[in-house]
Design an enzyme around this catalytic site. Structure first.
Site, PDB file in Angstrom:
ATOM      1  CG  HIS A 143      60.123  93.415  52.190  1.00  0.00           C
ATOM      2  ND1 HIS A 143      58.781  93.690  52.932  1.00  0.00           N
ATOM      3  CD2 HIS A 143      60.535  94.083  51.441  1.00  0.00           C
ATOM      4  CE1 HIS A 143      58.915  95.108  52.793  1.00  0.00           C
ATOM      5  NE2 HIS A 143      59.664  95.269  52.202  1.00  0.00           N
ATOM      6  CG  ASP A 180      61.414  99.720  54.936  1.00  0.00           C
ATOM      7  OD1 ASP A 180      61.780 100.022  54.002  1.00  0.00           O
ATOM      8  OD2 ASP A 180      59.387  99.479  54.808  1.00  0.00           O
ATOM      9  CG  HIS A 182      57.428  98.216  52.764  1.00  0.00           C
ATOM     10  ND1 HIS A 182      57.706  99.554  52.053  1.00  0.00           N
ATOM     11  CD2 HIS A 182      55.241  98.536  51.811  1.00  0.00           C
ATOM     12  CE1 HIS A 182      57.233  99.913  51.828  1.00  0.00           C
ATOM     13  NE2 HIS A 182      55.619  99.806  51.384  1.00  0.00           N
TER      14      HIS A 182
HETATM   15  C1  9RB Z   1      52.213  93.456  43.798  1.00  0.00           C
HETATM   16  C2  9RB Z   1      51.982  93.708  45.249  1.00  0.00           C
HETATM   17  C3  9RB Z   1      54.883  96.231  46.526  1.00  0.00           C
HETATM   18  C4  9RB Z   1      54.332  97.043  47.312  1.00  0.00           C
HETATM   19  C5  9RB Z   1      54.817  97.896  48.147  1.00  0.00           C
HETATM   20  C6  9RB Z   1      56.846  97.342  47.514  1.00  0.00           C
HETATM   21  C7  9RB Z   1      57.327  97.721  48.843  1.00  0.00           C
HETATM   22  C8  9RB Z   1      58.631  97.255  49.724  1.00  0.00           C
HETATM   23  C9  9RB Z   1      59.741  98.472  50.470  1.00  0.00           C
HETATM   24  C10 9RB Z   1      56.478  96.067  47.213  1.00  0.00           C
HETATM   25  C11 9RB Z   1      56.311  95.787  46.419  1.00  0.00           C
HETATM   26  C12 9RB Z   1      50.819  92.966  45.743  1.00  0.00           C
HETATM   27  C13 9RB Z   1      53.297  94.038  42.925  1.00  0.00           C
HETATM   28  C14 9RB Z   1      50.661  92.858  47.242  1.00  0.00           C
HETATM   29  O1  9RB Z   1      59.740  99.491  49.697  1.00  0.00           O
HETATM   30  N1  9RB Z   1      59.934  97.651  51.252  1.00  0.00           N
HETATM   31  O2  9RB Z   1      60.631  98.163  51.952  1.00  0.00           O
HETATM   32  N2  9RB Z   1      54.415  95.538  45.467  1.00  0.00           N
HETATM   33  N3  9RB Z   1      53.400  94.385  45.709  1.00  0.00           N
HETATM   34  N4  9RB Z   1      50.702  92.409  44.630  1.00  0.00           N
HETATM   35  N5  9RB Z   1      51.427  92.645  43.408  1.00  0.00           N
HETATM   36  C15 9RB Z   1      50.761  91.724  42.603  1.00  0.00           C
HETATM   37 ZN    ZN Z   2      59.810  99.337  52.608  1.00  0.00          ZN
END
Ligand code: 9RB
Ligand code: ZN
Length: 368
Positions: A143, A180, A182
């Site tokens: 990311h 992945d 995402h």
């Molecule tokens: C937050 C948000 C996330 C949701 C999923 C991942 C996964 C990452 C991964 C990371 C953050 C949003 C905290 C949208 O596995 N990558 O490969 N959270 N997302 N808004 N907010 C406030």
């Molecule tokens: Zn992921």
């Protein structure tokens, strides 16, 4: 036939803090928890299964090194690298950039060991020391764009290694295949205008980051056409993923004919993952790896480097990763005991709306 393998105990020392996904906050009802969703134990459990199953005896273990600052700066901004290094000296550590990706004191050294681990693996595969390889690194990287970390990623490990391969080893064309769950937004952004790096991301539609990973994102300038996104509907299982590999990934690899293939391999499309809603089993991961390896044998002498990204089911991720490493090494070690459960979930077959989404991405391959 040798498969390189990297893990380092320091990866397991990443301190992800007491939050679960958001930082713990009693005031709003967010309870502290011992395991953040991205706690490194899940990755450590992969390593332990690789050892206990005996698979490690079929692998060539390589030793990771720290990426140098100059190596990070090939893809990251000075500001980002300096900020992470500085926060890493603080008693309470810092955050990669989005407020949900904490790291502890000394986190910079762990992150540079992750990026350097992938550099070492790319070095070994490109130079022919090993045929292919699996870099089980932590924290993840896919990311991170040039100027920040996010989504539990500090530095873009895969992109740093690709830049090393291009600039130091003279590798001309490299494909990054990101499965992945995402979106692989980091490499998409870093290599957006670079036609020598093809980026393909197969992910759950609108999962993370928000508003990212659409079909319409296709690269910029000279790089236009060299980024393909395949956003899949939630609920896609083994057959849908294999259809995406067969109709998007494999034709894209044949058309581009890279000299090296890097797989950004998150195991979070797995059917037990808490951060997505896909239905892939260990058999799916095995078959996806085999199919990419087969086309790699056609176009680039089998040169494939698998880089560990996400995956958040401590129970199931190890068996999905084991299947992937087994496929790379061409051996079998341990049956997946969870298959009796996840194999029976339903949702394995390709659904018409999934086919429609994948066909739309496949149409973009013609322009590579
Ligand atoms: C937050 C948000 C996330 C949701 C999923 C991942 C996964 C990452 C991964 C990371 C953050 C949003 C905290 C949208 O596995 N990558 O490969 N959270 N997302 N808004 N907010 C406030
Ligand atoms: Zn992921």
């Amino acid at each position: 036939m040798t498969t390189g393998y990297i893990w380092h105990e320091l990866y397991g020392w990443s301190d992800t803090g007491s939050g679960g996904l958001f930082p713990a906050d009693a005031g709003v009802g967010l309870q502290p928890i011992s395991h953040h969703v991205a706690h490194p134990d899940t990755k450590r459990r992969i390593h332990e299964l690789i050892v206990v199953s005996g698979l490690v005896d079929s692998l060539d273990r390589l030793t990771p090194r720290h990426a140098t600052e100059a190596e990070l700066l090939r893809v990251h901004t000075r500001e980002h690298v300096d900020r992470i290094r500085h926060e890493s000296t603080q008693a309470k550590g810092g955050d990669a950039g989005d407020g949900i990706s904490p790291f502890g004191k000394g986190g910079y050294e762990i992150a540079t060991l992750a990026a350097g681990g992938v550099i070492e693996m790319v070095d070994a595969v490109v130079s022919g020391k090993v045929d292919n390889g699996y870099a089980l690194v932590h924290p993840c990287g896919h990311h991170a764009p040039s100027n920040t970390g996010m989504g539990f990623c500090m530095f873009n490990n895969g992109a740093v290694a690709v830049a090393h391969a291009r600039e130091v080893m003279g590798v001309e064309k490299i494909a990054i295949i990101d499965w992945d769950v995402h979106h692989g937004n980091g490499a998409q952004a870093i290599f957006a205008s670079d036609p020598s790096v093809l980026t393909v991301s197969v992910h759950q539609d609108r999962c993370f980051p928000p508003n990212s990973g659409f079909l319409t994102e296709r690269g910029e300038g000279a790089g236009f056409g060299y980024n393909i996104n395949a956003p899949l509907p939630p609920g896609t299982g083994d057959d849908g993923y294999l259809y995406a590999i067969d109709t998007v990934v494999v034709p894209a690899l044949r058309a581009f004919a890279p000299d090296l293939i890097v797989i950004a391999s998150g195991m979070d499309p797995n059917a037990m993952d808490p951060l997505a809603r896909m239905l892939v089993t260990s058999r799916g991961f095995r078959a996806m790896t085999e199919r990419v390896l087969a086309v790699a044998n056609e176009v680039c002498e089998g040169k494939v480097v698998v880089v560990q990204e996400g995956g958040y089911s401590p129970l199931y991720v190890p068996f999905c990763a084991l299947a992937c490493v087994e496929a790379l090494a061409g051996v079998e070690s341990r049956e997946d005991p969870y298959y009796v459960v996840v194999g029976g979930f339903g949702g394995k077959e390709l659904q018409p709306h999934q086919k429609e989404a994948i066909d739309a991405a496949a149409a973009l391959v013609a322009e590579i």
